[in-house]
Design a protein around this motif. Sequence first.
Motif, PDB file in Angstrom:
ATOM      1  N   SER A 133      -1.273 -60.706 -43.812  1.00 43.60           N
ATOM      2  CA  SER A 133      -2.580 -60.865 -43.168  1.00 43.60           C
ATOM      3  C   SER A 133      -2.595 -62.129 -42.324  1.00 43.60           C
ATOM      4  CB  SER A 133      -3.686 -60.933 -44.226  1.00 43.60           C
ATOM      5  OG  SER A 133      -3.582 -62.149 -44.961  1.00 43.60           O
ATOM      6  N   ILE A 134      -3.478 -62.132 -41.323  1.00 39.94           N
ATOM      7  CA  ILE A 134      -3.585 -63.293 -40.453  1.00 39.94           C
ATOM      8  C   ILE A 134      -4.007 -64.526 -41.240  1.00 39.94           C
ATOM      9  CG2 ILE A 134      -5.951 -62.646 -39.811  1.00 39.94           C
ATOM     10  CD1 ILE A 134      -3.366 -64.498 -37.614  1.00 39.94           C
ATOM     11  N   HIS A 135      -4.818 -64.300 -42.279  1.00 38.51           N
ATOM     12  CA  HIS A 135      -5.285 -65.413 -43.104  1.00 38.51           C
ATOM     13  C   HIS A 135      -4.127 -66.069 -43.844  1.00 38.51           C
ATOM     14  CE1 HIS A 135      -6.917 -67.225 -46.830  1.00 38.51           C
ATOM     15  NE2 HIS A 135      -7.899 -67.648 -46.003  1.00 38.51           N
ATOM     16  N   ASP A 136      -3.263 -65.243 -44.486  1.00 39.49           N
ATOM     17  CA  ASP A 136      -2.122 -65.787 -45.215  1.00 39.49           C
ATOM     18  C   ASP A 136      -1.104 -66.411 -44.266  1.00 39.49           C
ATOM     19  OD1 ASP A 136      -3.216 -64.978 -47.595  1.00 39.49           O
ATOM     20  OD2 ASP A 136      -2.062 -63.106 -47.708  1.00 39.49           O
ATOM     21  N   ALA A 137      -0.955 -65.806 -43.108  1.00 42.63           N
ATOM     22  CA  ALA A 137      -0.003 -66.343 -42.132  1.00 42.63           C
ATOM     23  C   ALA A 137      -0.422 -67.719 -41.644  1.00 42.63           C
ATOM     24  CB  ALA A 137       0.145 -65.379 -40.952  1.00 42.63           C
ATOM     25  N   MET A 138      -1.725 -67.902 -41.405  1.00 45.91           N
ATOM     26  CA  MET A 138      -2.205 -69.186 -40.903  1.00 45.91           C
ATOM     27  C   MET A 138      -2.146 -70.257 -41.982  1.00 45.91           C
ATOM     28  SD  MET A 138      -5.362 -68.029 -38.434  1.00 45.91           S
ATOM     29  CE  MET A 138      -5.647 -69.702 -37.859  1.00 45.91           C
ATOM     30  N   ASN A 139      -2.126 -69.834 -43.263  1.00 48.82           N
ATOM     31  CA  ASN A 139      -1.922 -70.807 -44.328  1.00 48.82           C
ATOM     32  C   ASN A 139      -0.503 -71.365 -44.294  1.00 48.82           C
ATOM     33  OD1 ASN A 139      -4.501 -70.640 -45.360  1.00 48.82           O
ATOM     34  ND2 ASN A 139      -3.987 -69.005 -46.843  1.00 48.82           N
ATOM     35  N   ILE A 140       0.424 -70.545 -43.795  1.00 40.47           N
ATOM     36  CA  ILE A 140       1.812 -71.002 -43.648  1.00 40.47           C
ATOM     37  C   ILE A 140       1.934 -71.874 -42.402  1.00 40.47           C
ATOM     38  CG2 ILE A 140       4.202 -70.251 -43.310  1.00 40.47           C
ATOM     39  CD1 ILE A 140       3.456 -67.674 -44.825  1.00 40.47           C
ATOM     40  N   ASN A 141       1.377 -71.372 -41.303  1.00 40.79           N
ATOM     41  CA  ASN A 141       1.413 -72.119 -40.037  1.00 40.79           C
ATOM     42  C   ASN A 141       0.199 -71.710 -39.218  1.00 40.79           C
ATOM     43  OD1 ASN A 141       1.896 -73.143 -37.430  1.00 40.79           O
ATOM     44  ND2 ASN A 141       4.126 -73.007 -37.716  1.00 40.79           N
ATOM     45  N   PRO A 142      -0.687 -72.648 -38.923  1.00 42.45           N
ATOM     46  CA  PRO A 142      -1.915 -72.325 -38.197  1.00 42.45           C
ATOM     47  C   PRO A 142      -1.690 -71.707 -36.811  1.00 42.45           C
ATOM     48  CG  PRO A 142      -2.033 -74.529 -39.141  1.00 42.45           C
ATOM     49  CD  PRO A 142      -0.627 -74.065 -39.297  1.00 42.45           C
ATOM     50  N   GLN A 143      -0.494 -71.820 -36.297  1.00 45.30           N
ATOM     51  CA  GLN A 143      -0.236 -71.325 -34.943  1.00 45.30           C
ATOM     52  C   GLN A 143       0.097 -69.822 -34.901  1.00 45.30           C
ATOM     53  OE1 GLN A 143       2.845 -73.805 -33.287  1.00 45.30           O
ATOM     54  NE2 GLN A 143       1.455 -75.519 -32.920  1.00 45.30           N
ATOM     55  N   TYR A 144       0.245 -69.192 -36.049  1.00 44.31           N
ATOM     56  CA  TYR A 144       0.541 -67.756 -36.053  1.00 44.31           C
ATOM     57  C   TYR A 144      -0.643 -66.957 -35.507  1.00 44.31           C
ATOM     58  CZ  TYR A 144       4.905 -68.030 -38.673  1.00 44.31           C
ATOM     59  OH  TYR A 144       6.214 -68.273 -39.051  1.00 44.31           O
ATOM     60  N   GLU A 145      -0.316 -65.888 -34.752  1.00 45.09           N
ATOM     61  CA  GLU A 145      -1.324 -64.982 -34.216  1.00 45.09           C
ATOM     62  C   GLU A 145      -0.962 -63.557 -34.610  1.00 45.09           C
ATOM     63  OE1 GLU A 145      -1.334 -65.542 -30.024  1.00 45.09           O
ATOM     64  OE2 GLU A 145      -2.164 -67.592 -30.106  1.00 45.09           O
ATOM     65  N   ILE A 146      -1.932 -62.648 -34.447  1.00 41.96           N
ATOM     66  CA  ILE A 146      -1.673 -61.237 -34.752  1.00 41.96           C
ATOM     67  C   ILE A 146      -0.535 -60.716 -33.849  1.00 41.96           C
ATOM     68  CG2 ILE A 146      -2.646 -58.907 -34.635  1.00 41.96           C
ATOM     69  CD1 ILE A 146      -5.327 -60.098 -35.471  1.00 41.96           C
ATOM     70  N   GLY A 147       0.414 -60.011 -34.460  1.00 39.02           N
ATOM     71  CA  GLY A 147       1.573 -59.493 -33.720  1.00 39.02           C
ATOM     72  C   GLY A 147       2.811 -60.335 -33.901  1.00 39.02           C
ATOM     73  N   ASP A 148       2.643 -61.596 -34.339  1.00 39.86           N
ATOM     74  CA  ASP A 148       3.807 -62.441 -34.605  1.00 39.86           C
ATOM     75  C   ASP A 148       4.548 -61.941 -35.833  1.00 39.86           C
ATOM     76  OD1 ASP A 148       3.189 -63.986 -32.449  1.00 39.86           O
ATOM     77  OD2 ASP A 148       2.276 -65.629 -33.590  1.00 39.86           O
ATOM     78  N   VAL A 149       5.760 -62.442 -36.015  1.00 42.64           N
ATOM     79  CA  VAL A 149       6.564 -62.100 -37.195  1.00 42.64           C
ATOM     80  C   VAL A 149       6.757 -63.366 -38.028  1.00 42.64           C
ATOM     81  CG1 VAL A 149       8.801 -61.285 -38.046  1.00 42.64           C
ATOM     82  CG2 VAL A 149       7.744 -60.189 -36.064  1.00 42.64           C
ATOM     83  N   VAL A 150       6.393 -63.266 -39.282  1.00 38.15           N
ATOM     84  CA  VAL A 150       6.548 -64.387 -40.203  1.00 38.15           C
ATOM     85  C   VAL A 150       7.786 -64.148 -41.068  1.00 38.15           C
ATOM     86  CG1 VAL A 150       5.503 -65.642 -42.132  1.00 38.15           C
ATOM     87  CG2 VAL A 150       4.072 -64.793 -40.260  1.00 38.15           C
ATOM     88  N   GLU A 151       8.596 -65.202 -41.226  1.00 37.14           N
ATOM     89  CA  GLU A 151       9.772 -65.107 -42.088  1.00 37.14           C
ATOM     90  C   GLU A 151       9.538 -65.920 -43.350  1.00 37.14           C
ATOM     91  OE1 GLU A 151      13.316 -66.145 -39.947  1.00 37.14           O
ATOM     92  OE2 GLU A 151      13.456 -64.151 -39.039  1.00 37.14           O
ATOM     93  N   ILE A 152       9.674 -65.249 -44.482  1.00 35.55           N
ATOM     94  CA  ILE A 152       9.444 -65.885 -45.775  1.00 35.55           C
ATOM     95  C   ILE A 152      10.732 -65.793 -46.583  1.00 35.55           C
ATOM     96  CG2 ILE A 152       8.053 -65.865 -47.880  1.00 35.55           C
ATOM     97  CD1 ILE A 152       5.918 -64.309 -46.232  1.00 35.55           C
ATOM     98  N   GLU A 153      11.200 -66.929 -47.104  1.00 38.43           N
ATOM     99  CA  GLU A 153      12.456 -66.903 -47.863  1.00 38.43           C
ATOM    100  C   GLU A 153      12.256 -66.168 -49.177  1.00 38.43           C
ATOM    101  OE1 GLU A 153      16.013 -69.737 -49.684  1.00 38.43           O
ATOM    102  OE2 GLU A 153      14.330 -70.671 -48.606  1.00 38.43           O
TER     103      GLU A 153
END
Length: 373
Positions: A76-96
């Motif tokens: 979710s955008i909410h969880d992604a922004m907790n990792i990095n505030p610069q994430y937007e919808i459509g981005d790809v987040v990498e989690i170890e």
Amino acid sequence: MNSQLLDALTVLEKEKGISKDVIIDAIEAALISAYKRNFNQAQNVRVDINRETGTMQVFARKEVVEEVTDPRLEISIHDAMNINPQYEIGDVVEIEVTPKEFGRIAAQTAKQVVTQRVREAERGVIYSEFIDREEDIMTGIVQRTDPKYIYVSLGKIEALLPQSEQMPNEKYEPHDRIKVFITKVEKTTKGPQIFVSRTHPGLLKRLFELEVPEIYDGTVEIKSVAREAGDRSKISVHSDNPEVDPVGSCVGPKGQRVQAIVNELNGEKIDIVRWSKNPVEFVANALSPSKVLDVIVDEEEKATTVIVPDYQLSLAIGKRGQNARLAAKLTGWKIDIKSESEARELNIYPREEHDSLFQFDNTDDEHGEEQDE
């Protein structure tokens, strides 16, 4: 995964010519499959191996969305922004998500990949080496035989000598050293496959190139070859240098050069004749050792009628027509042989305008024995 593996890959790179980066990329790809298989994961992952330290990490790749429908593939955008505030919808987040027990699996996978890549590289090297040697000659050692093939070791690989390419007057035993002509190199799933021949006309040509320095350096040129392997062959030779005798060069001092080739081919008789762009001369030469009185040329049909003395008719035709047959193959002209008496009866010899009327004696160019009809 550690620096020892990287050191081993560096050694492989030097010894086998396999790029270390190529192997690491292959290991990373294989580890993705191993991770999904061993940890029952269906998410998108990326495996990263540090080129300096050999440490390894597994990252889950998740797309940033407004509302999550598949948590294995989305975040979710909410969880992604907790990792990095610069994430937007459509981005790809990498989690170890590197598992604790992944090192053992990684080591096994790396071993399999390296072994496979080394095998592929060795096959590639062998293929590259032998594809450049198609239509070349090599010395091999007979390893074993079966009803279909003779297996000939060429050093790094065994070549196949099919039954159809074996000389009828030869028997092949293990450990025999023989020269073979490479006819075809194929790339297969099991590695390169090489087919060789003892009957191909190219073998005779290559043997002369090895034995006669004037052919090797281009002073004498082999124009054509006609061969009935194990029995008799004819080659035509030519030199642009008027001071060089092309036939004599191939024969060698006291016949040593041609005799060496005859010995290699287990007694196969060889006629060496002088090539000429004039079909009259070329056809007459090709019928060596027979004497020729006249050659009548039909350009349109690419055919010739050859007149020989009566006592030379059987020699000109040869045993089972072999001499005439080989001469036709050598020259590319159809050859119809008639005796002098028959030609006189047909009123085609002698001719009034006999620009091609001559007396040939080709016995000096012949290096086999006379044939019986």
